[in-house]
Design a protein around this motif. Structure first.
Motif, short mmCIF file in Angstrom:
data_model
loop_
_atom_site.label_atom_id
_atom_site.label_comp_id
_atom_site.label_asym_id
_atom_site.label_seq_id
_atom_site.Cartn_x
_atom_site.Cartn_y
_atom_site.Cartn_z
N GLU A 154 12.29 3.48 -8.33
CA GLU A 154 12.13 2.31 -7.47
C GLU A 154 12.53 2.68 -6.04
O GLU A 154 13.31 3.64 -5.84
N ALA A 155 12.00 1.92 -5.06
CA ALA A 155 12.33 2.18 -3.66
C ALA A 155 13.85 2.25 -3.50
O ALA A 155 14.39 3.08 -2.77
N GLY B 162 1.89 -10.44 4.75
CA GLY B 162 1.03 -10.38 3.57
C GLY B 162 0.41 -11.74 3.28
O GLY B 162 -0.77 -11.84 2.93
N THR C 113 3.97 -4.97 -3.93
CA THR C 113 5.15 -4.87 -3.06
C THR C 113 6.35 -4.46 -3.92
O THR C 113 6.27 -4.40 -5.14
N GLY D 81 7.42 9.64 -6.79
CA GLY D 81 7.01 8.25 -6.51
C GLY D 81 7.27 7.32 -7.68
O GLY D 81 6.71 6.24 -7.75
N PRO E 233 8.92 -11.06 -2.28
CA PRO E 233 7.90 -12.05 -1.91
C PRO E 233 6.72 -12.08 -2.88
O PRO E 233 5.75 -12.81 -2.66
N LEU F 93 10.01 -4.45 -5.81
CA LEU F 93 10.71 -5.42 -6.67
C LEU F 93 11.96 -5.94 -5.96
O LEU F 93 12.80 -5.16 -5.51
N PHE G 16 0.87 -1.19 0.00
CA PHE G 16 0.00 0.00 0.00
C PHE G 16 0.90 1.24 0.00
O PHE G 16 0.81 2.11 0.83
N THR H 280 0.13 4.26 -13.72
CA THR H 280 0.37 2.93 -13.13
C THR H 280 -0.91 2.42 -12.47
O THR H 280 -1.30 1.25 -12.64
N LEU I 202 2.07 8.25 -11.49
CA LEU I 202 1.41 7.19 -10.71
C LEU I 202 -0.01 6.94 -11.20
O LEU I 202 -0.53 5.85 -11.04
N ALA J 210 -2.18 -5.08 3.41
CA ALA J 210 -0.95 -5.50 4.11
C ALA J 210 0.20 -4.60 3.70
O ALA J 210 0.32 -4.22 2.53
N ASN K 239 3.99 -5.52 -9.91
CA ASN K 239 5.36 -5.93 -9.64
C ASN K 239 5.87 -6.73 -10.84
O ASN K 239 5.18 -7.62 -11.33
N HIS L 96 5.88 -2.29 7.00
CA HIS L 96 6.21 -1.54 8.22
C HIS L 96 5.04 -0.74 8.76
O HIS L 96 5.19 -0.02 9.75
N HIS M 286 3.08 3.98 -2.92
CA HIS M 286 2.65 5.00 -3.89
C HIS M 286 1.56 4.47 -4.82
O HIS M 286 0.55 5.12 -5.05
#
Ligand SMILES: NC(=O)c1ccc[n+]([C@@H]2O[C@H](COP(=O)([O-])OP(=O)(O)OC[C@H]3O[C@@H](n4cnc5c(N)ncnc54)[C@H](OP(=O)(O)O)[C@@H]3O)[C@@H](O)[C@H]2O)c1
Length: 357
Positions: A220-221, A81, A107, A217, A116, A109, A13, A336, A333, A41, A135, A44, A15
């Motif tokens: 990638e993270a 999750g 989630t 956003g 996961p 990448l 949950f 996406t 976003l 899910a 993903n 953090h 961006h």
């Protein structure tokens, strides 16, 4: 005609997930399905499961304030999750049996093994849920297995947002190009690296361009996944597996990122009417599939040379239609989230076909 109601379980949950629920609310009157979120899910920020429906605006606000979703849960508890998927499918067994329970996987990448996400997709399908994911991991590492599983349990595994956001790539070929064989492709499919190269051409700094993409956003993270070409390699593997019948992973894609590209190189290229872009490509050499991602010096007139900032394009080489090009002028976003919306709409269409409504 009665619109099917989809029950959504959001695994991730961030961006994309938050933009999705807001987009679904904004365009509710244009949708051919009703929806409610029954579970969320995160890694953090806690989890929430409520078959009566989660207040998604409150959920988004909690995550944005860095607080836990647990406070929205009627029976809060520590869950992963995977736990959430299992509990949701048992609490909402009727929705699952009727094909109205959908896992939306977003989630981050993981470029080592695609986890996961792959485990989430597999578990959701085994629990009779349809799956929509943005993903790249599942299609890049385990397309064959997951598509076969989806077929076996009569559910769908959709991932339009994994490449070029909401612009149809997979659906275009699979839905509208019957009997066409994709021989290869060439494209600029990583927005962050294209934005960085464009910024360097303008004399802006590499770090500032990365921060700009993070702020929107889009990066990638872990932005090194974009810069080192891994994101483009994952998309390339997904395209090869889905459109060309390949069995590769991102690790089979020959890969060079943009870290070594210097402003001087870009300026020199422009002085000669050329452009440097991070190009993803694939083709067949006999029975072998060759895939690569690398910065290329593009000649004037090459359609990929014209792509600046957040523009993407993909040119498919096909046997019956010749070259087919798909260009995306804007990548935010919203595009996406739209990819997920369009996949949900395809599930809704399928439900109508099933029930004959
Ligand atoms: N952003 C884009 O423009 C874009 C475009 C196309 C595709 N994608 C793909 O979409 C996916 C999500 O992107 P994003 O920008 O939304 O990322 P993001 O903002 O980093 O959000 C990722 C979400 O996944 C959650 N998460 C991570 N690991 C988890 C786990 N093991 N179990 C449950 N939840 C987990 C995170 O929770 P915490 O925040 O609590 O850690 C967060 O809610 C990525 O795979 C990305 O490649 C993104």
């Amino acid at each position: 005609m009665i619109a099917p109601e989809l029950s959504l379980v959001l695994v991730g949950f961030g961006h994309v997930g938050r933009r999705l629920v807001r987009l679904l609310t904004e365009v509710a009157d244009r949708l051919d399905f009703e929806w409610r979120v029954v579970g969320v899910a995160t890694r953090h920020h806690g989890t929430v499961l409520n078959p009566a429906g989660v207040d998604v605006e409150r959920a988004a606000a909690l995550v944005e304030a860095n607080q836990s979703l647990d406070r929205l849960d009627p029976e809060p508890g520590e869950r992963s999750g995977l736990d959430l998927l299992r509990q949701a499918s048992s609490l909402l067994a009727d929705d699952a049996a009727e094909g109205r329970l959908v896992c939306v996987e977003s989630t981050v990448l993981d470029i080592e093994r695609g986890e996961p996400a792959i485990t989430h997709v597999r578990a959701a399908l085994e629990a009779q849920m349809h799956v929509v994911t943005v993903n790249k991991g599942p299609a890049a590492f385990a397309y064959d297995e997951l598509e076969s599983l989806a077929d076996a349990v009569d559910r769908v595994f959709f991932f339009e947002g994994a490449v070029m956001d909401g612009v149809p790539v997979f659906n275009l070929v699979r839905e509208t190009m019957p009997a066409v064989r994709v021989e290869g492709f060439r494209g600029v499919i990583n927005t962050t690296s294209n934005f960085i190269l464009s910024a360097l051409e303008r004399g802006q700094s590499f770090d500032l361009a990365v921060r700009e993409m993070q702020g929107r956003g889009i990066a990638e993270a872990d932005p090194s996944l974009d810069i080192d070409g891994w994101d483009a390699a994952a998309k390339t593997a997904a395209l090869v597996n889905v459109l060309m019948g390949g069995r590769i992973t991102p690790h089979d894609v020959a890969r060079t990122g943009i870290a070594g590209v210097r402003t001087a190189d870009l300026r020199e290229a422009i002085a000669h009417g050329r452009r440097v872009r991070l190009v993803a490509s694939a083709g067949r050499r006999g029975a072998e599939l060759i895939a690569r991602v690398e910065p290329e010096m593009l000649a004037p007139g090459d359609p990929l040379a014209e792509l600046a900032d957040t523009e993407n394009a993909l040119y498919l080489r096909t046997d019956l239609l010749g070259e087919v090009g798909i260009v995306q002028r804007e990548s935010t976003l919203t595009q996406t989230a739209y990819a997920v919306l369009s996949d949900l709409s395809r599930i809704s269409l399928r439900l109508r076909d099933w029930t004959g409504r």
